[in-house]
Design a protein around this motif. Structure first.
Motif, PDB file in Angstrom:
ATOM      1  N   GLY A 129       0.751  -1.194   0.060  1.00  0.00           N
ATOM      2  CA  GLY A 129       0.001  -0.029  -0.034  1.00  0.00           C
ATOM      3  C   GLY A 129       0.893   1.281   0.015  1.00  0.00           C
ATOM      4  N   VAL A 130       1.919   1.291   0.664  1.00  0.00           N
ATOM      5  CA  VAL A 130       2.895   2.482   0.904  1.00  0.00           C
ATOM      6  C   VAL A 130       3.492   2.637  -0.463  1.00  0.00           C
ATOM      7  CG1 VAL A 130       4.736   3.336   1.836  1.00  0.00           C
ATOM      8  CG2 VAL A 130       3.174   2.036   3.251  1.00  0.00           C
ATOM      9  N   LEU A 131       3.865   1.340  -1.175  1.00  0.00           N
ATOM     10  CA  LEU A 131       4.547   1.794  -2.599  1.00  0.00           C
ATOM     11  C   LEU A 131       3.530   2.263  -3.492  1.00  0.00           C
ATOM     12  CD1 LEU A 131       6.535  -1.782  -2.611  1.00  0.00           C
ATOM     13  CD2 LEU A 131       7.561   0.491  -2.184  1.00  0.00           C
ATOM     14  N   ALA A 132       2.265   1.946  -3.381  1.00  0.00           N
ATOM     15  CA  ALA A 132       1.312   2.572  -4.422  1.00  0.00           C
ATOM     16  C   ALA A 132       1.054   3.955  -3.913  1.00  0.00           C
ATOM     17  CB  ALA A 132       0.051   1.770  -4.014  1.00  0.00           C
ATOM     18  N   SER A 133       1.191   4.354  -2.767  1.00  0.00           N
ATOM     19  CA  SER A 133       0.897   5.731  -2.259  1.00  0.00           C
ATOM     20  C   SER A 133       2.013   6.645  -2.880  1.00  0.00           C
ATOM     21  CB  SER A 133       0.717   5.715  -0.914  1.00  0.00           C
ATOM     22  OG  SER A 133       1.922   5.815  -0.217  1.00  0.00           O
ATOM     23  N   ILE A 134       3.114   6.005  -3.042  1.00  0.00           N
ATOM     24  CA  ILE A 134       4.287   7.029  -3.335  1.00  0.00           C
ATOM     25  C   ILE A 134       4.492   6.818  -4.877  1.00  0.00           C
ATOM     26  CG2 ILE A 134       5.265   7.117  -1.234  1.00  0.00           C
ATOM     27  CD1 ILE A 134       7.454   4.967  -2.279  1.00  0.00           C
ATOM     28  N   ASN A 135       3.734   6.062  -5.524  1.00  0.00           N
ATOM     29  CA  ASN A 135       3.840   5.894  -7.081  1.00  0.00           C
ATOM     30  C   ASN A 135       4.878   5.182  -7.652  1.00  0.00           C
ATOM     31  OD1 ASN A 135       2.641   6.106  -9.598  1.00  0.00           O
ATOM     32  ND2 ASN A 135       4.212   7.952 -10.020  1.00  0.00           N
TER      33      ASN A 135
END
Length: 405
Positions: free
Chosen positions: A162-168
């Motif tokens: 989820g974090v990786l998705a949030s920072i693109n």
């Protein structure tokens, strides 16, 4: 006999991490990062509200109740189309960007809609004073540009995804998942559910090991049951060495065995045959076939399970970039005697455990400890490490390896 630590060191040294690869983030769950992840974006990307309510100037709600003019509404995903001036407010939904002029949010629970005044303006009565910054999630208060978030050796959990998705982060560099072949051999093994003929048994080791490989994060390649035919077994093993990153088999590794597995591997692979100073799982073999690691586990099902836990699983995890190779170890209190005979070996007794009112982890042995008694072992959730001697008395401490992830 070979000390366990020496055998483990030999195998681990022969199984270095695989070369990292870059792959889409969506395919990397459960894998291990090979590089540090540095954010190129801030999270949240803008100031937004943490609650449904009314965006206000805190000075306007210093004394309550107070009536304000509602000059707009902002839903999540929308952009503000106006400012909040003196005596004004904007209705706002959770996650929506804060409008210019507002420095706090009053929760909707502390509001009363009054309808329109004589001039046609919507009015609201607010009954809660809030300080500047109340219920506002500031831009970048979770992640800032250039922040090192995760480091090499970190396993990608769902939260990290989820974090990786949030920072693109569209791609990540990771250690690849291993493809591991697992097989059983023997004319006596039955898998089709038919009635047992004299001398036949139902195959179970391969089923168990396939599940343990999957739990360890490997992609399992099930080679089935290979009959006692050296030509066929050699073909299967050579094909597996081309297709897979490692091979796991069980049976045919004891000193006195003459088994097709031992005969074929002894001829086509560079194998080391060991008698480890442990019980169960004394016999063990390890080597390489065309550079591919081969783990030869003992045939008794409990021995096969213990051997996998102590030898194969840590090595496979190292190949996939993990830094914690062994199971979690705790010091436990023994609630019932753990009896054994002195034989120069380290015993791994199957136990069940849990935390008690004293805050300590307590364990008790399962009913049967034979290397063939898989049904009893299947109920265990840990292994007690019992040194050579006559055992450990109830009330004493013992080191325990937890078998649950």
């Amino acid at each position: 006999m070979t000390p366990l630590e020496d055998a483990q060191a030999f195998v681990l040294e022969s199984c270095p991490p695989r070369e990292p690869v870059t792959m889409p983030r969506e395919q990397a769950g459960g894998l291990v990062l090979a590089d540090v992840v540095v954010s190129t974006e801030i999270v949240p990307p803008f100031n937004n509200t943490a609650v449904d309510g009314y965006a206000v100037r805190s000075v306007d709600v210093a004394t309550v109740p107070v009536e304000l003019t509602v000059v707009g509404e902002i839903a999540a995903g929308a952009a503000p189309d106006g400012n909040v001036g003196p005596g004004e407010t904007i209705r706002i939904m959770t996650g929506a960007p804060m409008p210019p002029g507002a420095d706090a949010v009053v929760m909707v629970e502390y509001s009363e809609r009054l309808g329109e005044d004589d001039a046609g303006n919507e009015r609201v009565r607010l009954s809660e004073s809030v300080a500047a910054g109340t219920a506002i999630r500031g831009a970048g208060d979770d992640v800032v540009v250039g922040e090192e978030l995760f480091f090499e050796g970190t396993q990608i959990t769902p939260a990290i995804e989820g974090v990786l998705a949030s920072i693109n982060a569209q791609e990540v560099r990771v250690y690849p998942r291993l493809k591991v072949a697992v097989l059983s051999t023997g004319d006596e093994l039955i898998t089709d559910g038919s009635p047992l003929a004299p001398g036949q048994i139902r195959e179970s080791n391969k089923i168990m090991l396939a599940g343990m490989l999957a739990e360890a994060g490997c992609q399992v390649v099930d080679l089935g049951v290979v009959r006692d035919d050296e030509v066929e077994l050699e073909r299967v093993l050579r094909d597996a060495a081309v297709e897979c990153d490692a091979i796991v088999s069980s049976g045919g590794v004891s000193m006195g065995d003459y088994d097709v597995v031992k005969a074929v591997l002894g001829r086509i692979a560079d194998m080391t045959w060991m008698q480890m100073a442990i019980k169960p799982a004394k016999p063990f073999a390890f080597g390489k076939l065309d550079g591919v690691p081969v783990f030869g586990l003992p045939g008794n099902p409990v021995s096969s399970m213990v051997s996998f836990e102590l030898m194969a699983r840590p090595a496979l995890r190292r190949m996939m970039g993990h830094t914690q190779l062994a199971r979690t170890s705790v010091v436990a209190i023994v609630d019932h005697d753990l009896r054994r005979n002195a034989d120069g070996k380290l015993h791994f007794m199957r136990v069940n455990g849990g935390f008690a009112e004293d805050g300590r982890y307590h364990v008790a042995p399962v009913n049967a400890q034979g290397s063939h008694q898989l049904a009893a072992t299947a109920s265990a959730d840990a292994m007690a490490v019992v040194p050579d001697g006559d055992g450990i008395n109830a009330g004493s401490e013992v080191a325990v390896l937890l078998l649950q992830s």
